[in-house]
Design a protein around this motif. Structure first.
Motif, mmCIF file in Angstrom:
data_model
loop_
_atom_site.group_PDB
_atom_site.id
_atom_site.type_symbol
_atom_site.label_atom_id
_atom_site.label_comp_id
_atom_site.label_asym_id
_atom_site.label_seq_id
_atom_site.Cartn_x
_atom_site.Cartn_y
_atom_site.Cartn_z
ATOM 1 N N TYR A 13 0.879 -1.275 0.109
ATOM 2 C CA TYR A 13 0.153 0.064 0.051
ATOM 3 C C TYR A 13 0.870 1.359 0.143
ATOM 4 O O TYR A 13 0.608 2.318 -0.856
ATOM 5 C CB TYR A 13 -0.928 0.079 1.381
ATOM 6 C CG TYR A 13 -1.812 1.279 1.244
ATOM 7 C CD1 TYR A 13 -2.919 1.346 0.355
ATOM 8 C CD2 TYR A 13 -1.592 2.201 2.115
ATOM 9 C CE1 TYR A 13 -3.821 2.540 0.672
ATOM 10 C CE2 TYR A 13 -2.104 3.225 2.295
ATOM 11 C CZ TYR A 13 -3.424 3.572 1.353
ATOM 12 O OH TYR A 13 -4.369 4.685 1.508
ATOM 13 N N ALA A 14 1.908 1.295 0.853
ATOM 14 C CA ALA A 14 2.641 2.426 0.708
ATOM 15 C C ALA A 14 3.402 2.716 -0.312
ATOM 16 O O ALA A 14 3.815 3.880 -0.900
ATOM 17 C CB ALA A 14 3.918 2.407 2.089
ATOM 18 N N LEU A 15 3.669 1.740 -1.347
ATOM 19 C CA LEU A 15 4.239 1.946 -2.679
ATOM 20 C C LEU A 15 3.344 1.909 -3.948
ATOM 21 O O LEU A 15 3.668 1.766 -5.079
ATOM 22 C CB LEU A 15 5.269 0.599 -2.894
ATOM 23 C CG LEU A 15 6.429 0.559 -1.846
ATOM 24 C CD1 LEU A 15 7.310 -0.660 -2.245
ATOM 25 C CD2 LEU A 15 7.421 1.715 -1.918
ATOM 26 N N HIS A 16 2.053 2.028 -3.402
ATOM 27 C CA HIS A 16 0.937 2.106 -4.515
ATOM 28 C C HIS A 16 0.879 1.174 -5.255
ATOM 29 O O HIS A 16 0.855 1.232 -6.468
ATOM 30 C CB HIS A 16 1.035 3.648 -5.181
ATOM 31 C CG HIS A 16 1.113 4.521 -4.476
ATOM 32 N ND1 HIS A 16 -0.101 5.332 -3.742
ATOM 33 C CD2 HIS A 16 2.248 5.613 -4.012
ATOM 34 C CE1 HIS A 16 0.134 6.373 -3.156
ATOM 35 N NE2 HIS A 16 1.837 6.527 -3.211
ATOM 36 N N ALA A 17 1.173 -0.183 -4.866
ATOM 37 C CA ALA A 17 1.450 -1.693 -5.604
ATOM 38 C C ALA A 17 0.056 -2.307 -5.419
ATOM 39 O O ALA A 17 -0.090 -3.494 -5.861
ATOM 40 C CB ALA A 17 2.604 -2.065 -5.217
ATOM 41 N N LEU A 18 -1.024 -2.040 -4.820
ATOM 42 C CA LEU A 18 -1.860 -2.804 -4.493
ATOM 43 C C LEU A 18 -3.020 -2.710 -5.746
ATOM 44 O O LEU A 18 -3.316 -1.485 -6.282
ATOM 45 C CB LEU A 18 -2.872 -2.605 -3.414
ATOM 46 C CG LEU A 18 -2.022 -2.855 -2.132
ATOM 47 C CD1 LEU A 18 -3.138 -2.367 -0.806
ATOM 48 C CD2 LEU A 18 -1.781 -4.495 -1.983
ATOM 49 N N PRO A 19 -3.777 -3.716 -6.329
ATOM 50 C CA PRO A 19 -4.865 -3.500 -7.113
ATOM 51 C C PRO A 19 -5.968 -2.834 -6.448
ATOM 52 O O PRO A 19 -5.959 -2.907 -5.409
ATOM 53 C CB PRO A 19 -5.138 -5.177 -7.487
ATOM 54 C CG PRO A 19 -4.621 -5.785 -6.436
ATOM 55 C CD PRO A 19 -3.341 -5.060 -5.729
#
Length: 250
Positions: A13-19
């Motif tokens: 989530y911190a890296l904006h990597a979630l679908p």
């Protein structure tokens, strides 16, 4: 999704990597889980510091080469914008210069996230490049300083802000993530709180929701930092109540 699974998503989530579906589920979980919220904020701040601290400033040789070639690249005249026309007016061998210029502009835009070269003359471009390099170097120096201390806080509308201060450099950097755009004709302005007296520390770029801002001026013993919404161009003194106040890192 099980709660146990949600606890494991803080890094992504911190890296904006979630679908999208997992991001929505995690954001619903955040207000009810203090540890996940704190860990997400700290990981986002750490990722921003690591990324910006490794930024590389183009060397003087590259800049000099680009500025020299600017004056030799012909532009397509108005009305002659087809690809075939462009190939005819640009002498053979000049394509490399144009790609070099484009690459240098892109690199400059990435250093600090706030400067764009607008070439009208080679001399003007040189001045802009020098300012961008100096600002990027100072910003990276604060982030990489061995005595750098940080404080992260959740701002309005789900945004987060991280204040990084180096006593040795006597400078501060503000990292914003997820900031909503200010109202039309307005801008976010940063302030140093000199124990009750607000001192302007520069403007944030209105069109960027996430950015790193090298705060203007020395920290000089300030007690904290504030953010207000001001008319475009900024104000000499705050004209509205702060939307955020942060104490200096301990």
């Amino acid at each position: 999704m099980r709660t146990e699974d949600l606890h494991s998503l803080t890094g992504a989530y911190a890296l904006h990597a979630l679908p999208d579906d997992e991001r929505i589920a995690f954001e619903r979980h955040l207000p009810h889980c203090g540890p996940c919220e704190q860990e997400s904020l700290e990981l986002a701040a750490a990722a921003a510091r690591l990324g910006l601290a490794t930024a590389v400033t183009p060397g003087p040789a590259l800049k000099d080469r680009v500025l020299q070639r600017i004056t030799t690249v012909r532009q397509v005249s108005p009305g002659g914008g087809t690809a075939e026309r462009a190939r005819r007016v640009v002498p053979r061998g000049r394509g490399l210069a144009r790609w070099t210029l484009a690459a240098c502009v892109a690199a400059a835009a990435g250093l600090g996230g706030t400067t764009v070269w607008q070439y009208q003359r080679a001399e003007d471009a040189g001045e802009r490049a020098a300012r961008a390099e100096q600002r990027a170097g100072t910003l990276a120096g604060v982030l990489a300083a061995p005595d750098a201390e940080s404080r992260t806080a959740r701002l309005a509308d789900g945004a987060t802000g991280t204040l990084i201060v180096s006593e040795r450099e006597d400078r501060a950097v503000f990292l914003a993530s997820g900031m909503p755009e200010p109202p039309q004709g307005k801008v976010y302005q940063l302030w140093f709180d000199d124990h009750g007296t607000m001192r302007s520390a520069g403007l944030m770029e209105p069109g960027r929701t996430s950015q790193a801002v090298l705060m203007e001026g020395a920290v000089d013993g300030a007690a904290g930092v504030g953010i207000t919404v001001e008319p475009a161009g900024g104000s000499e003194q705050p004209t509205s109540a702060p939307i955020a106040l942060m104490n200096m890192p301990a």
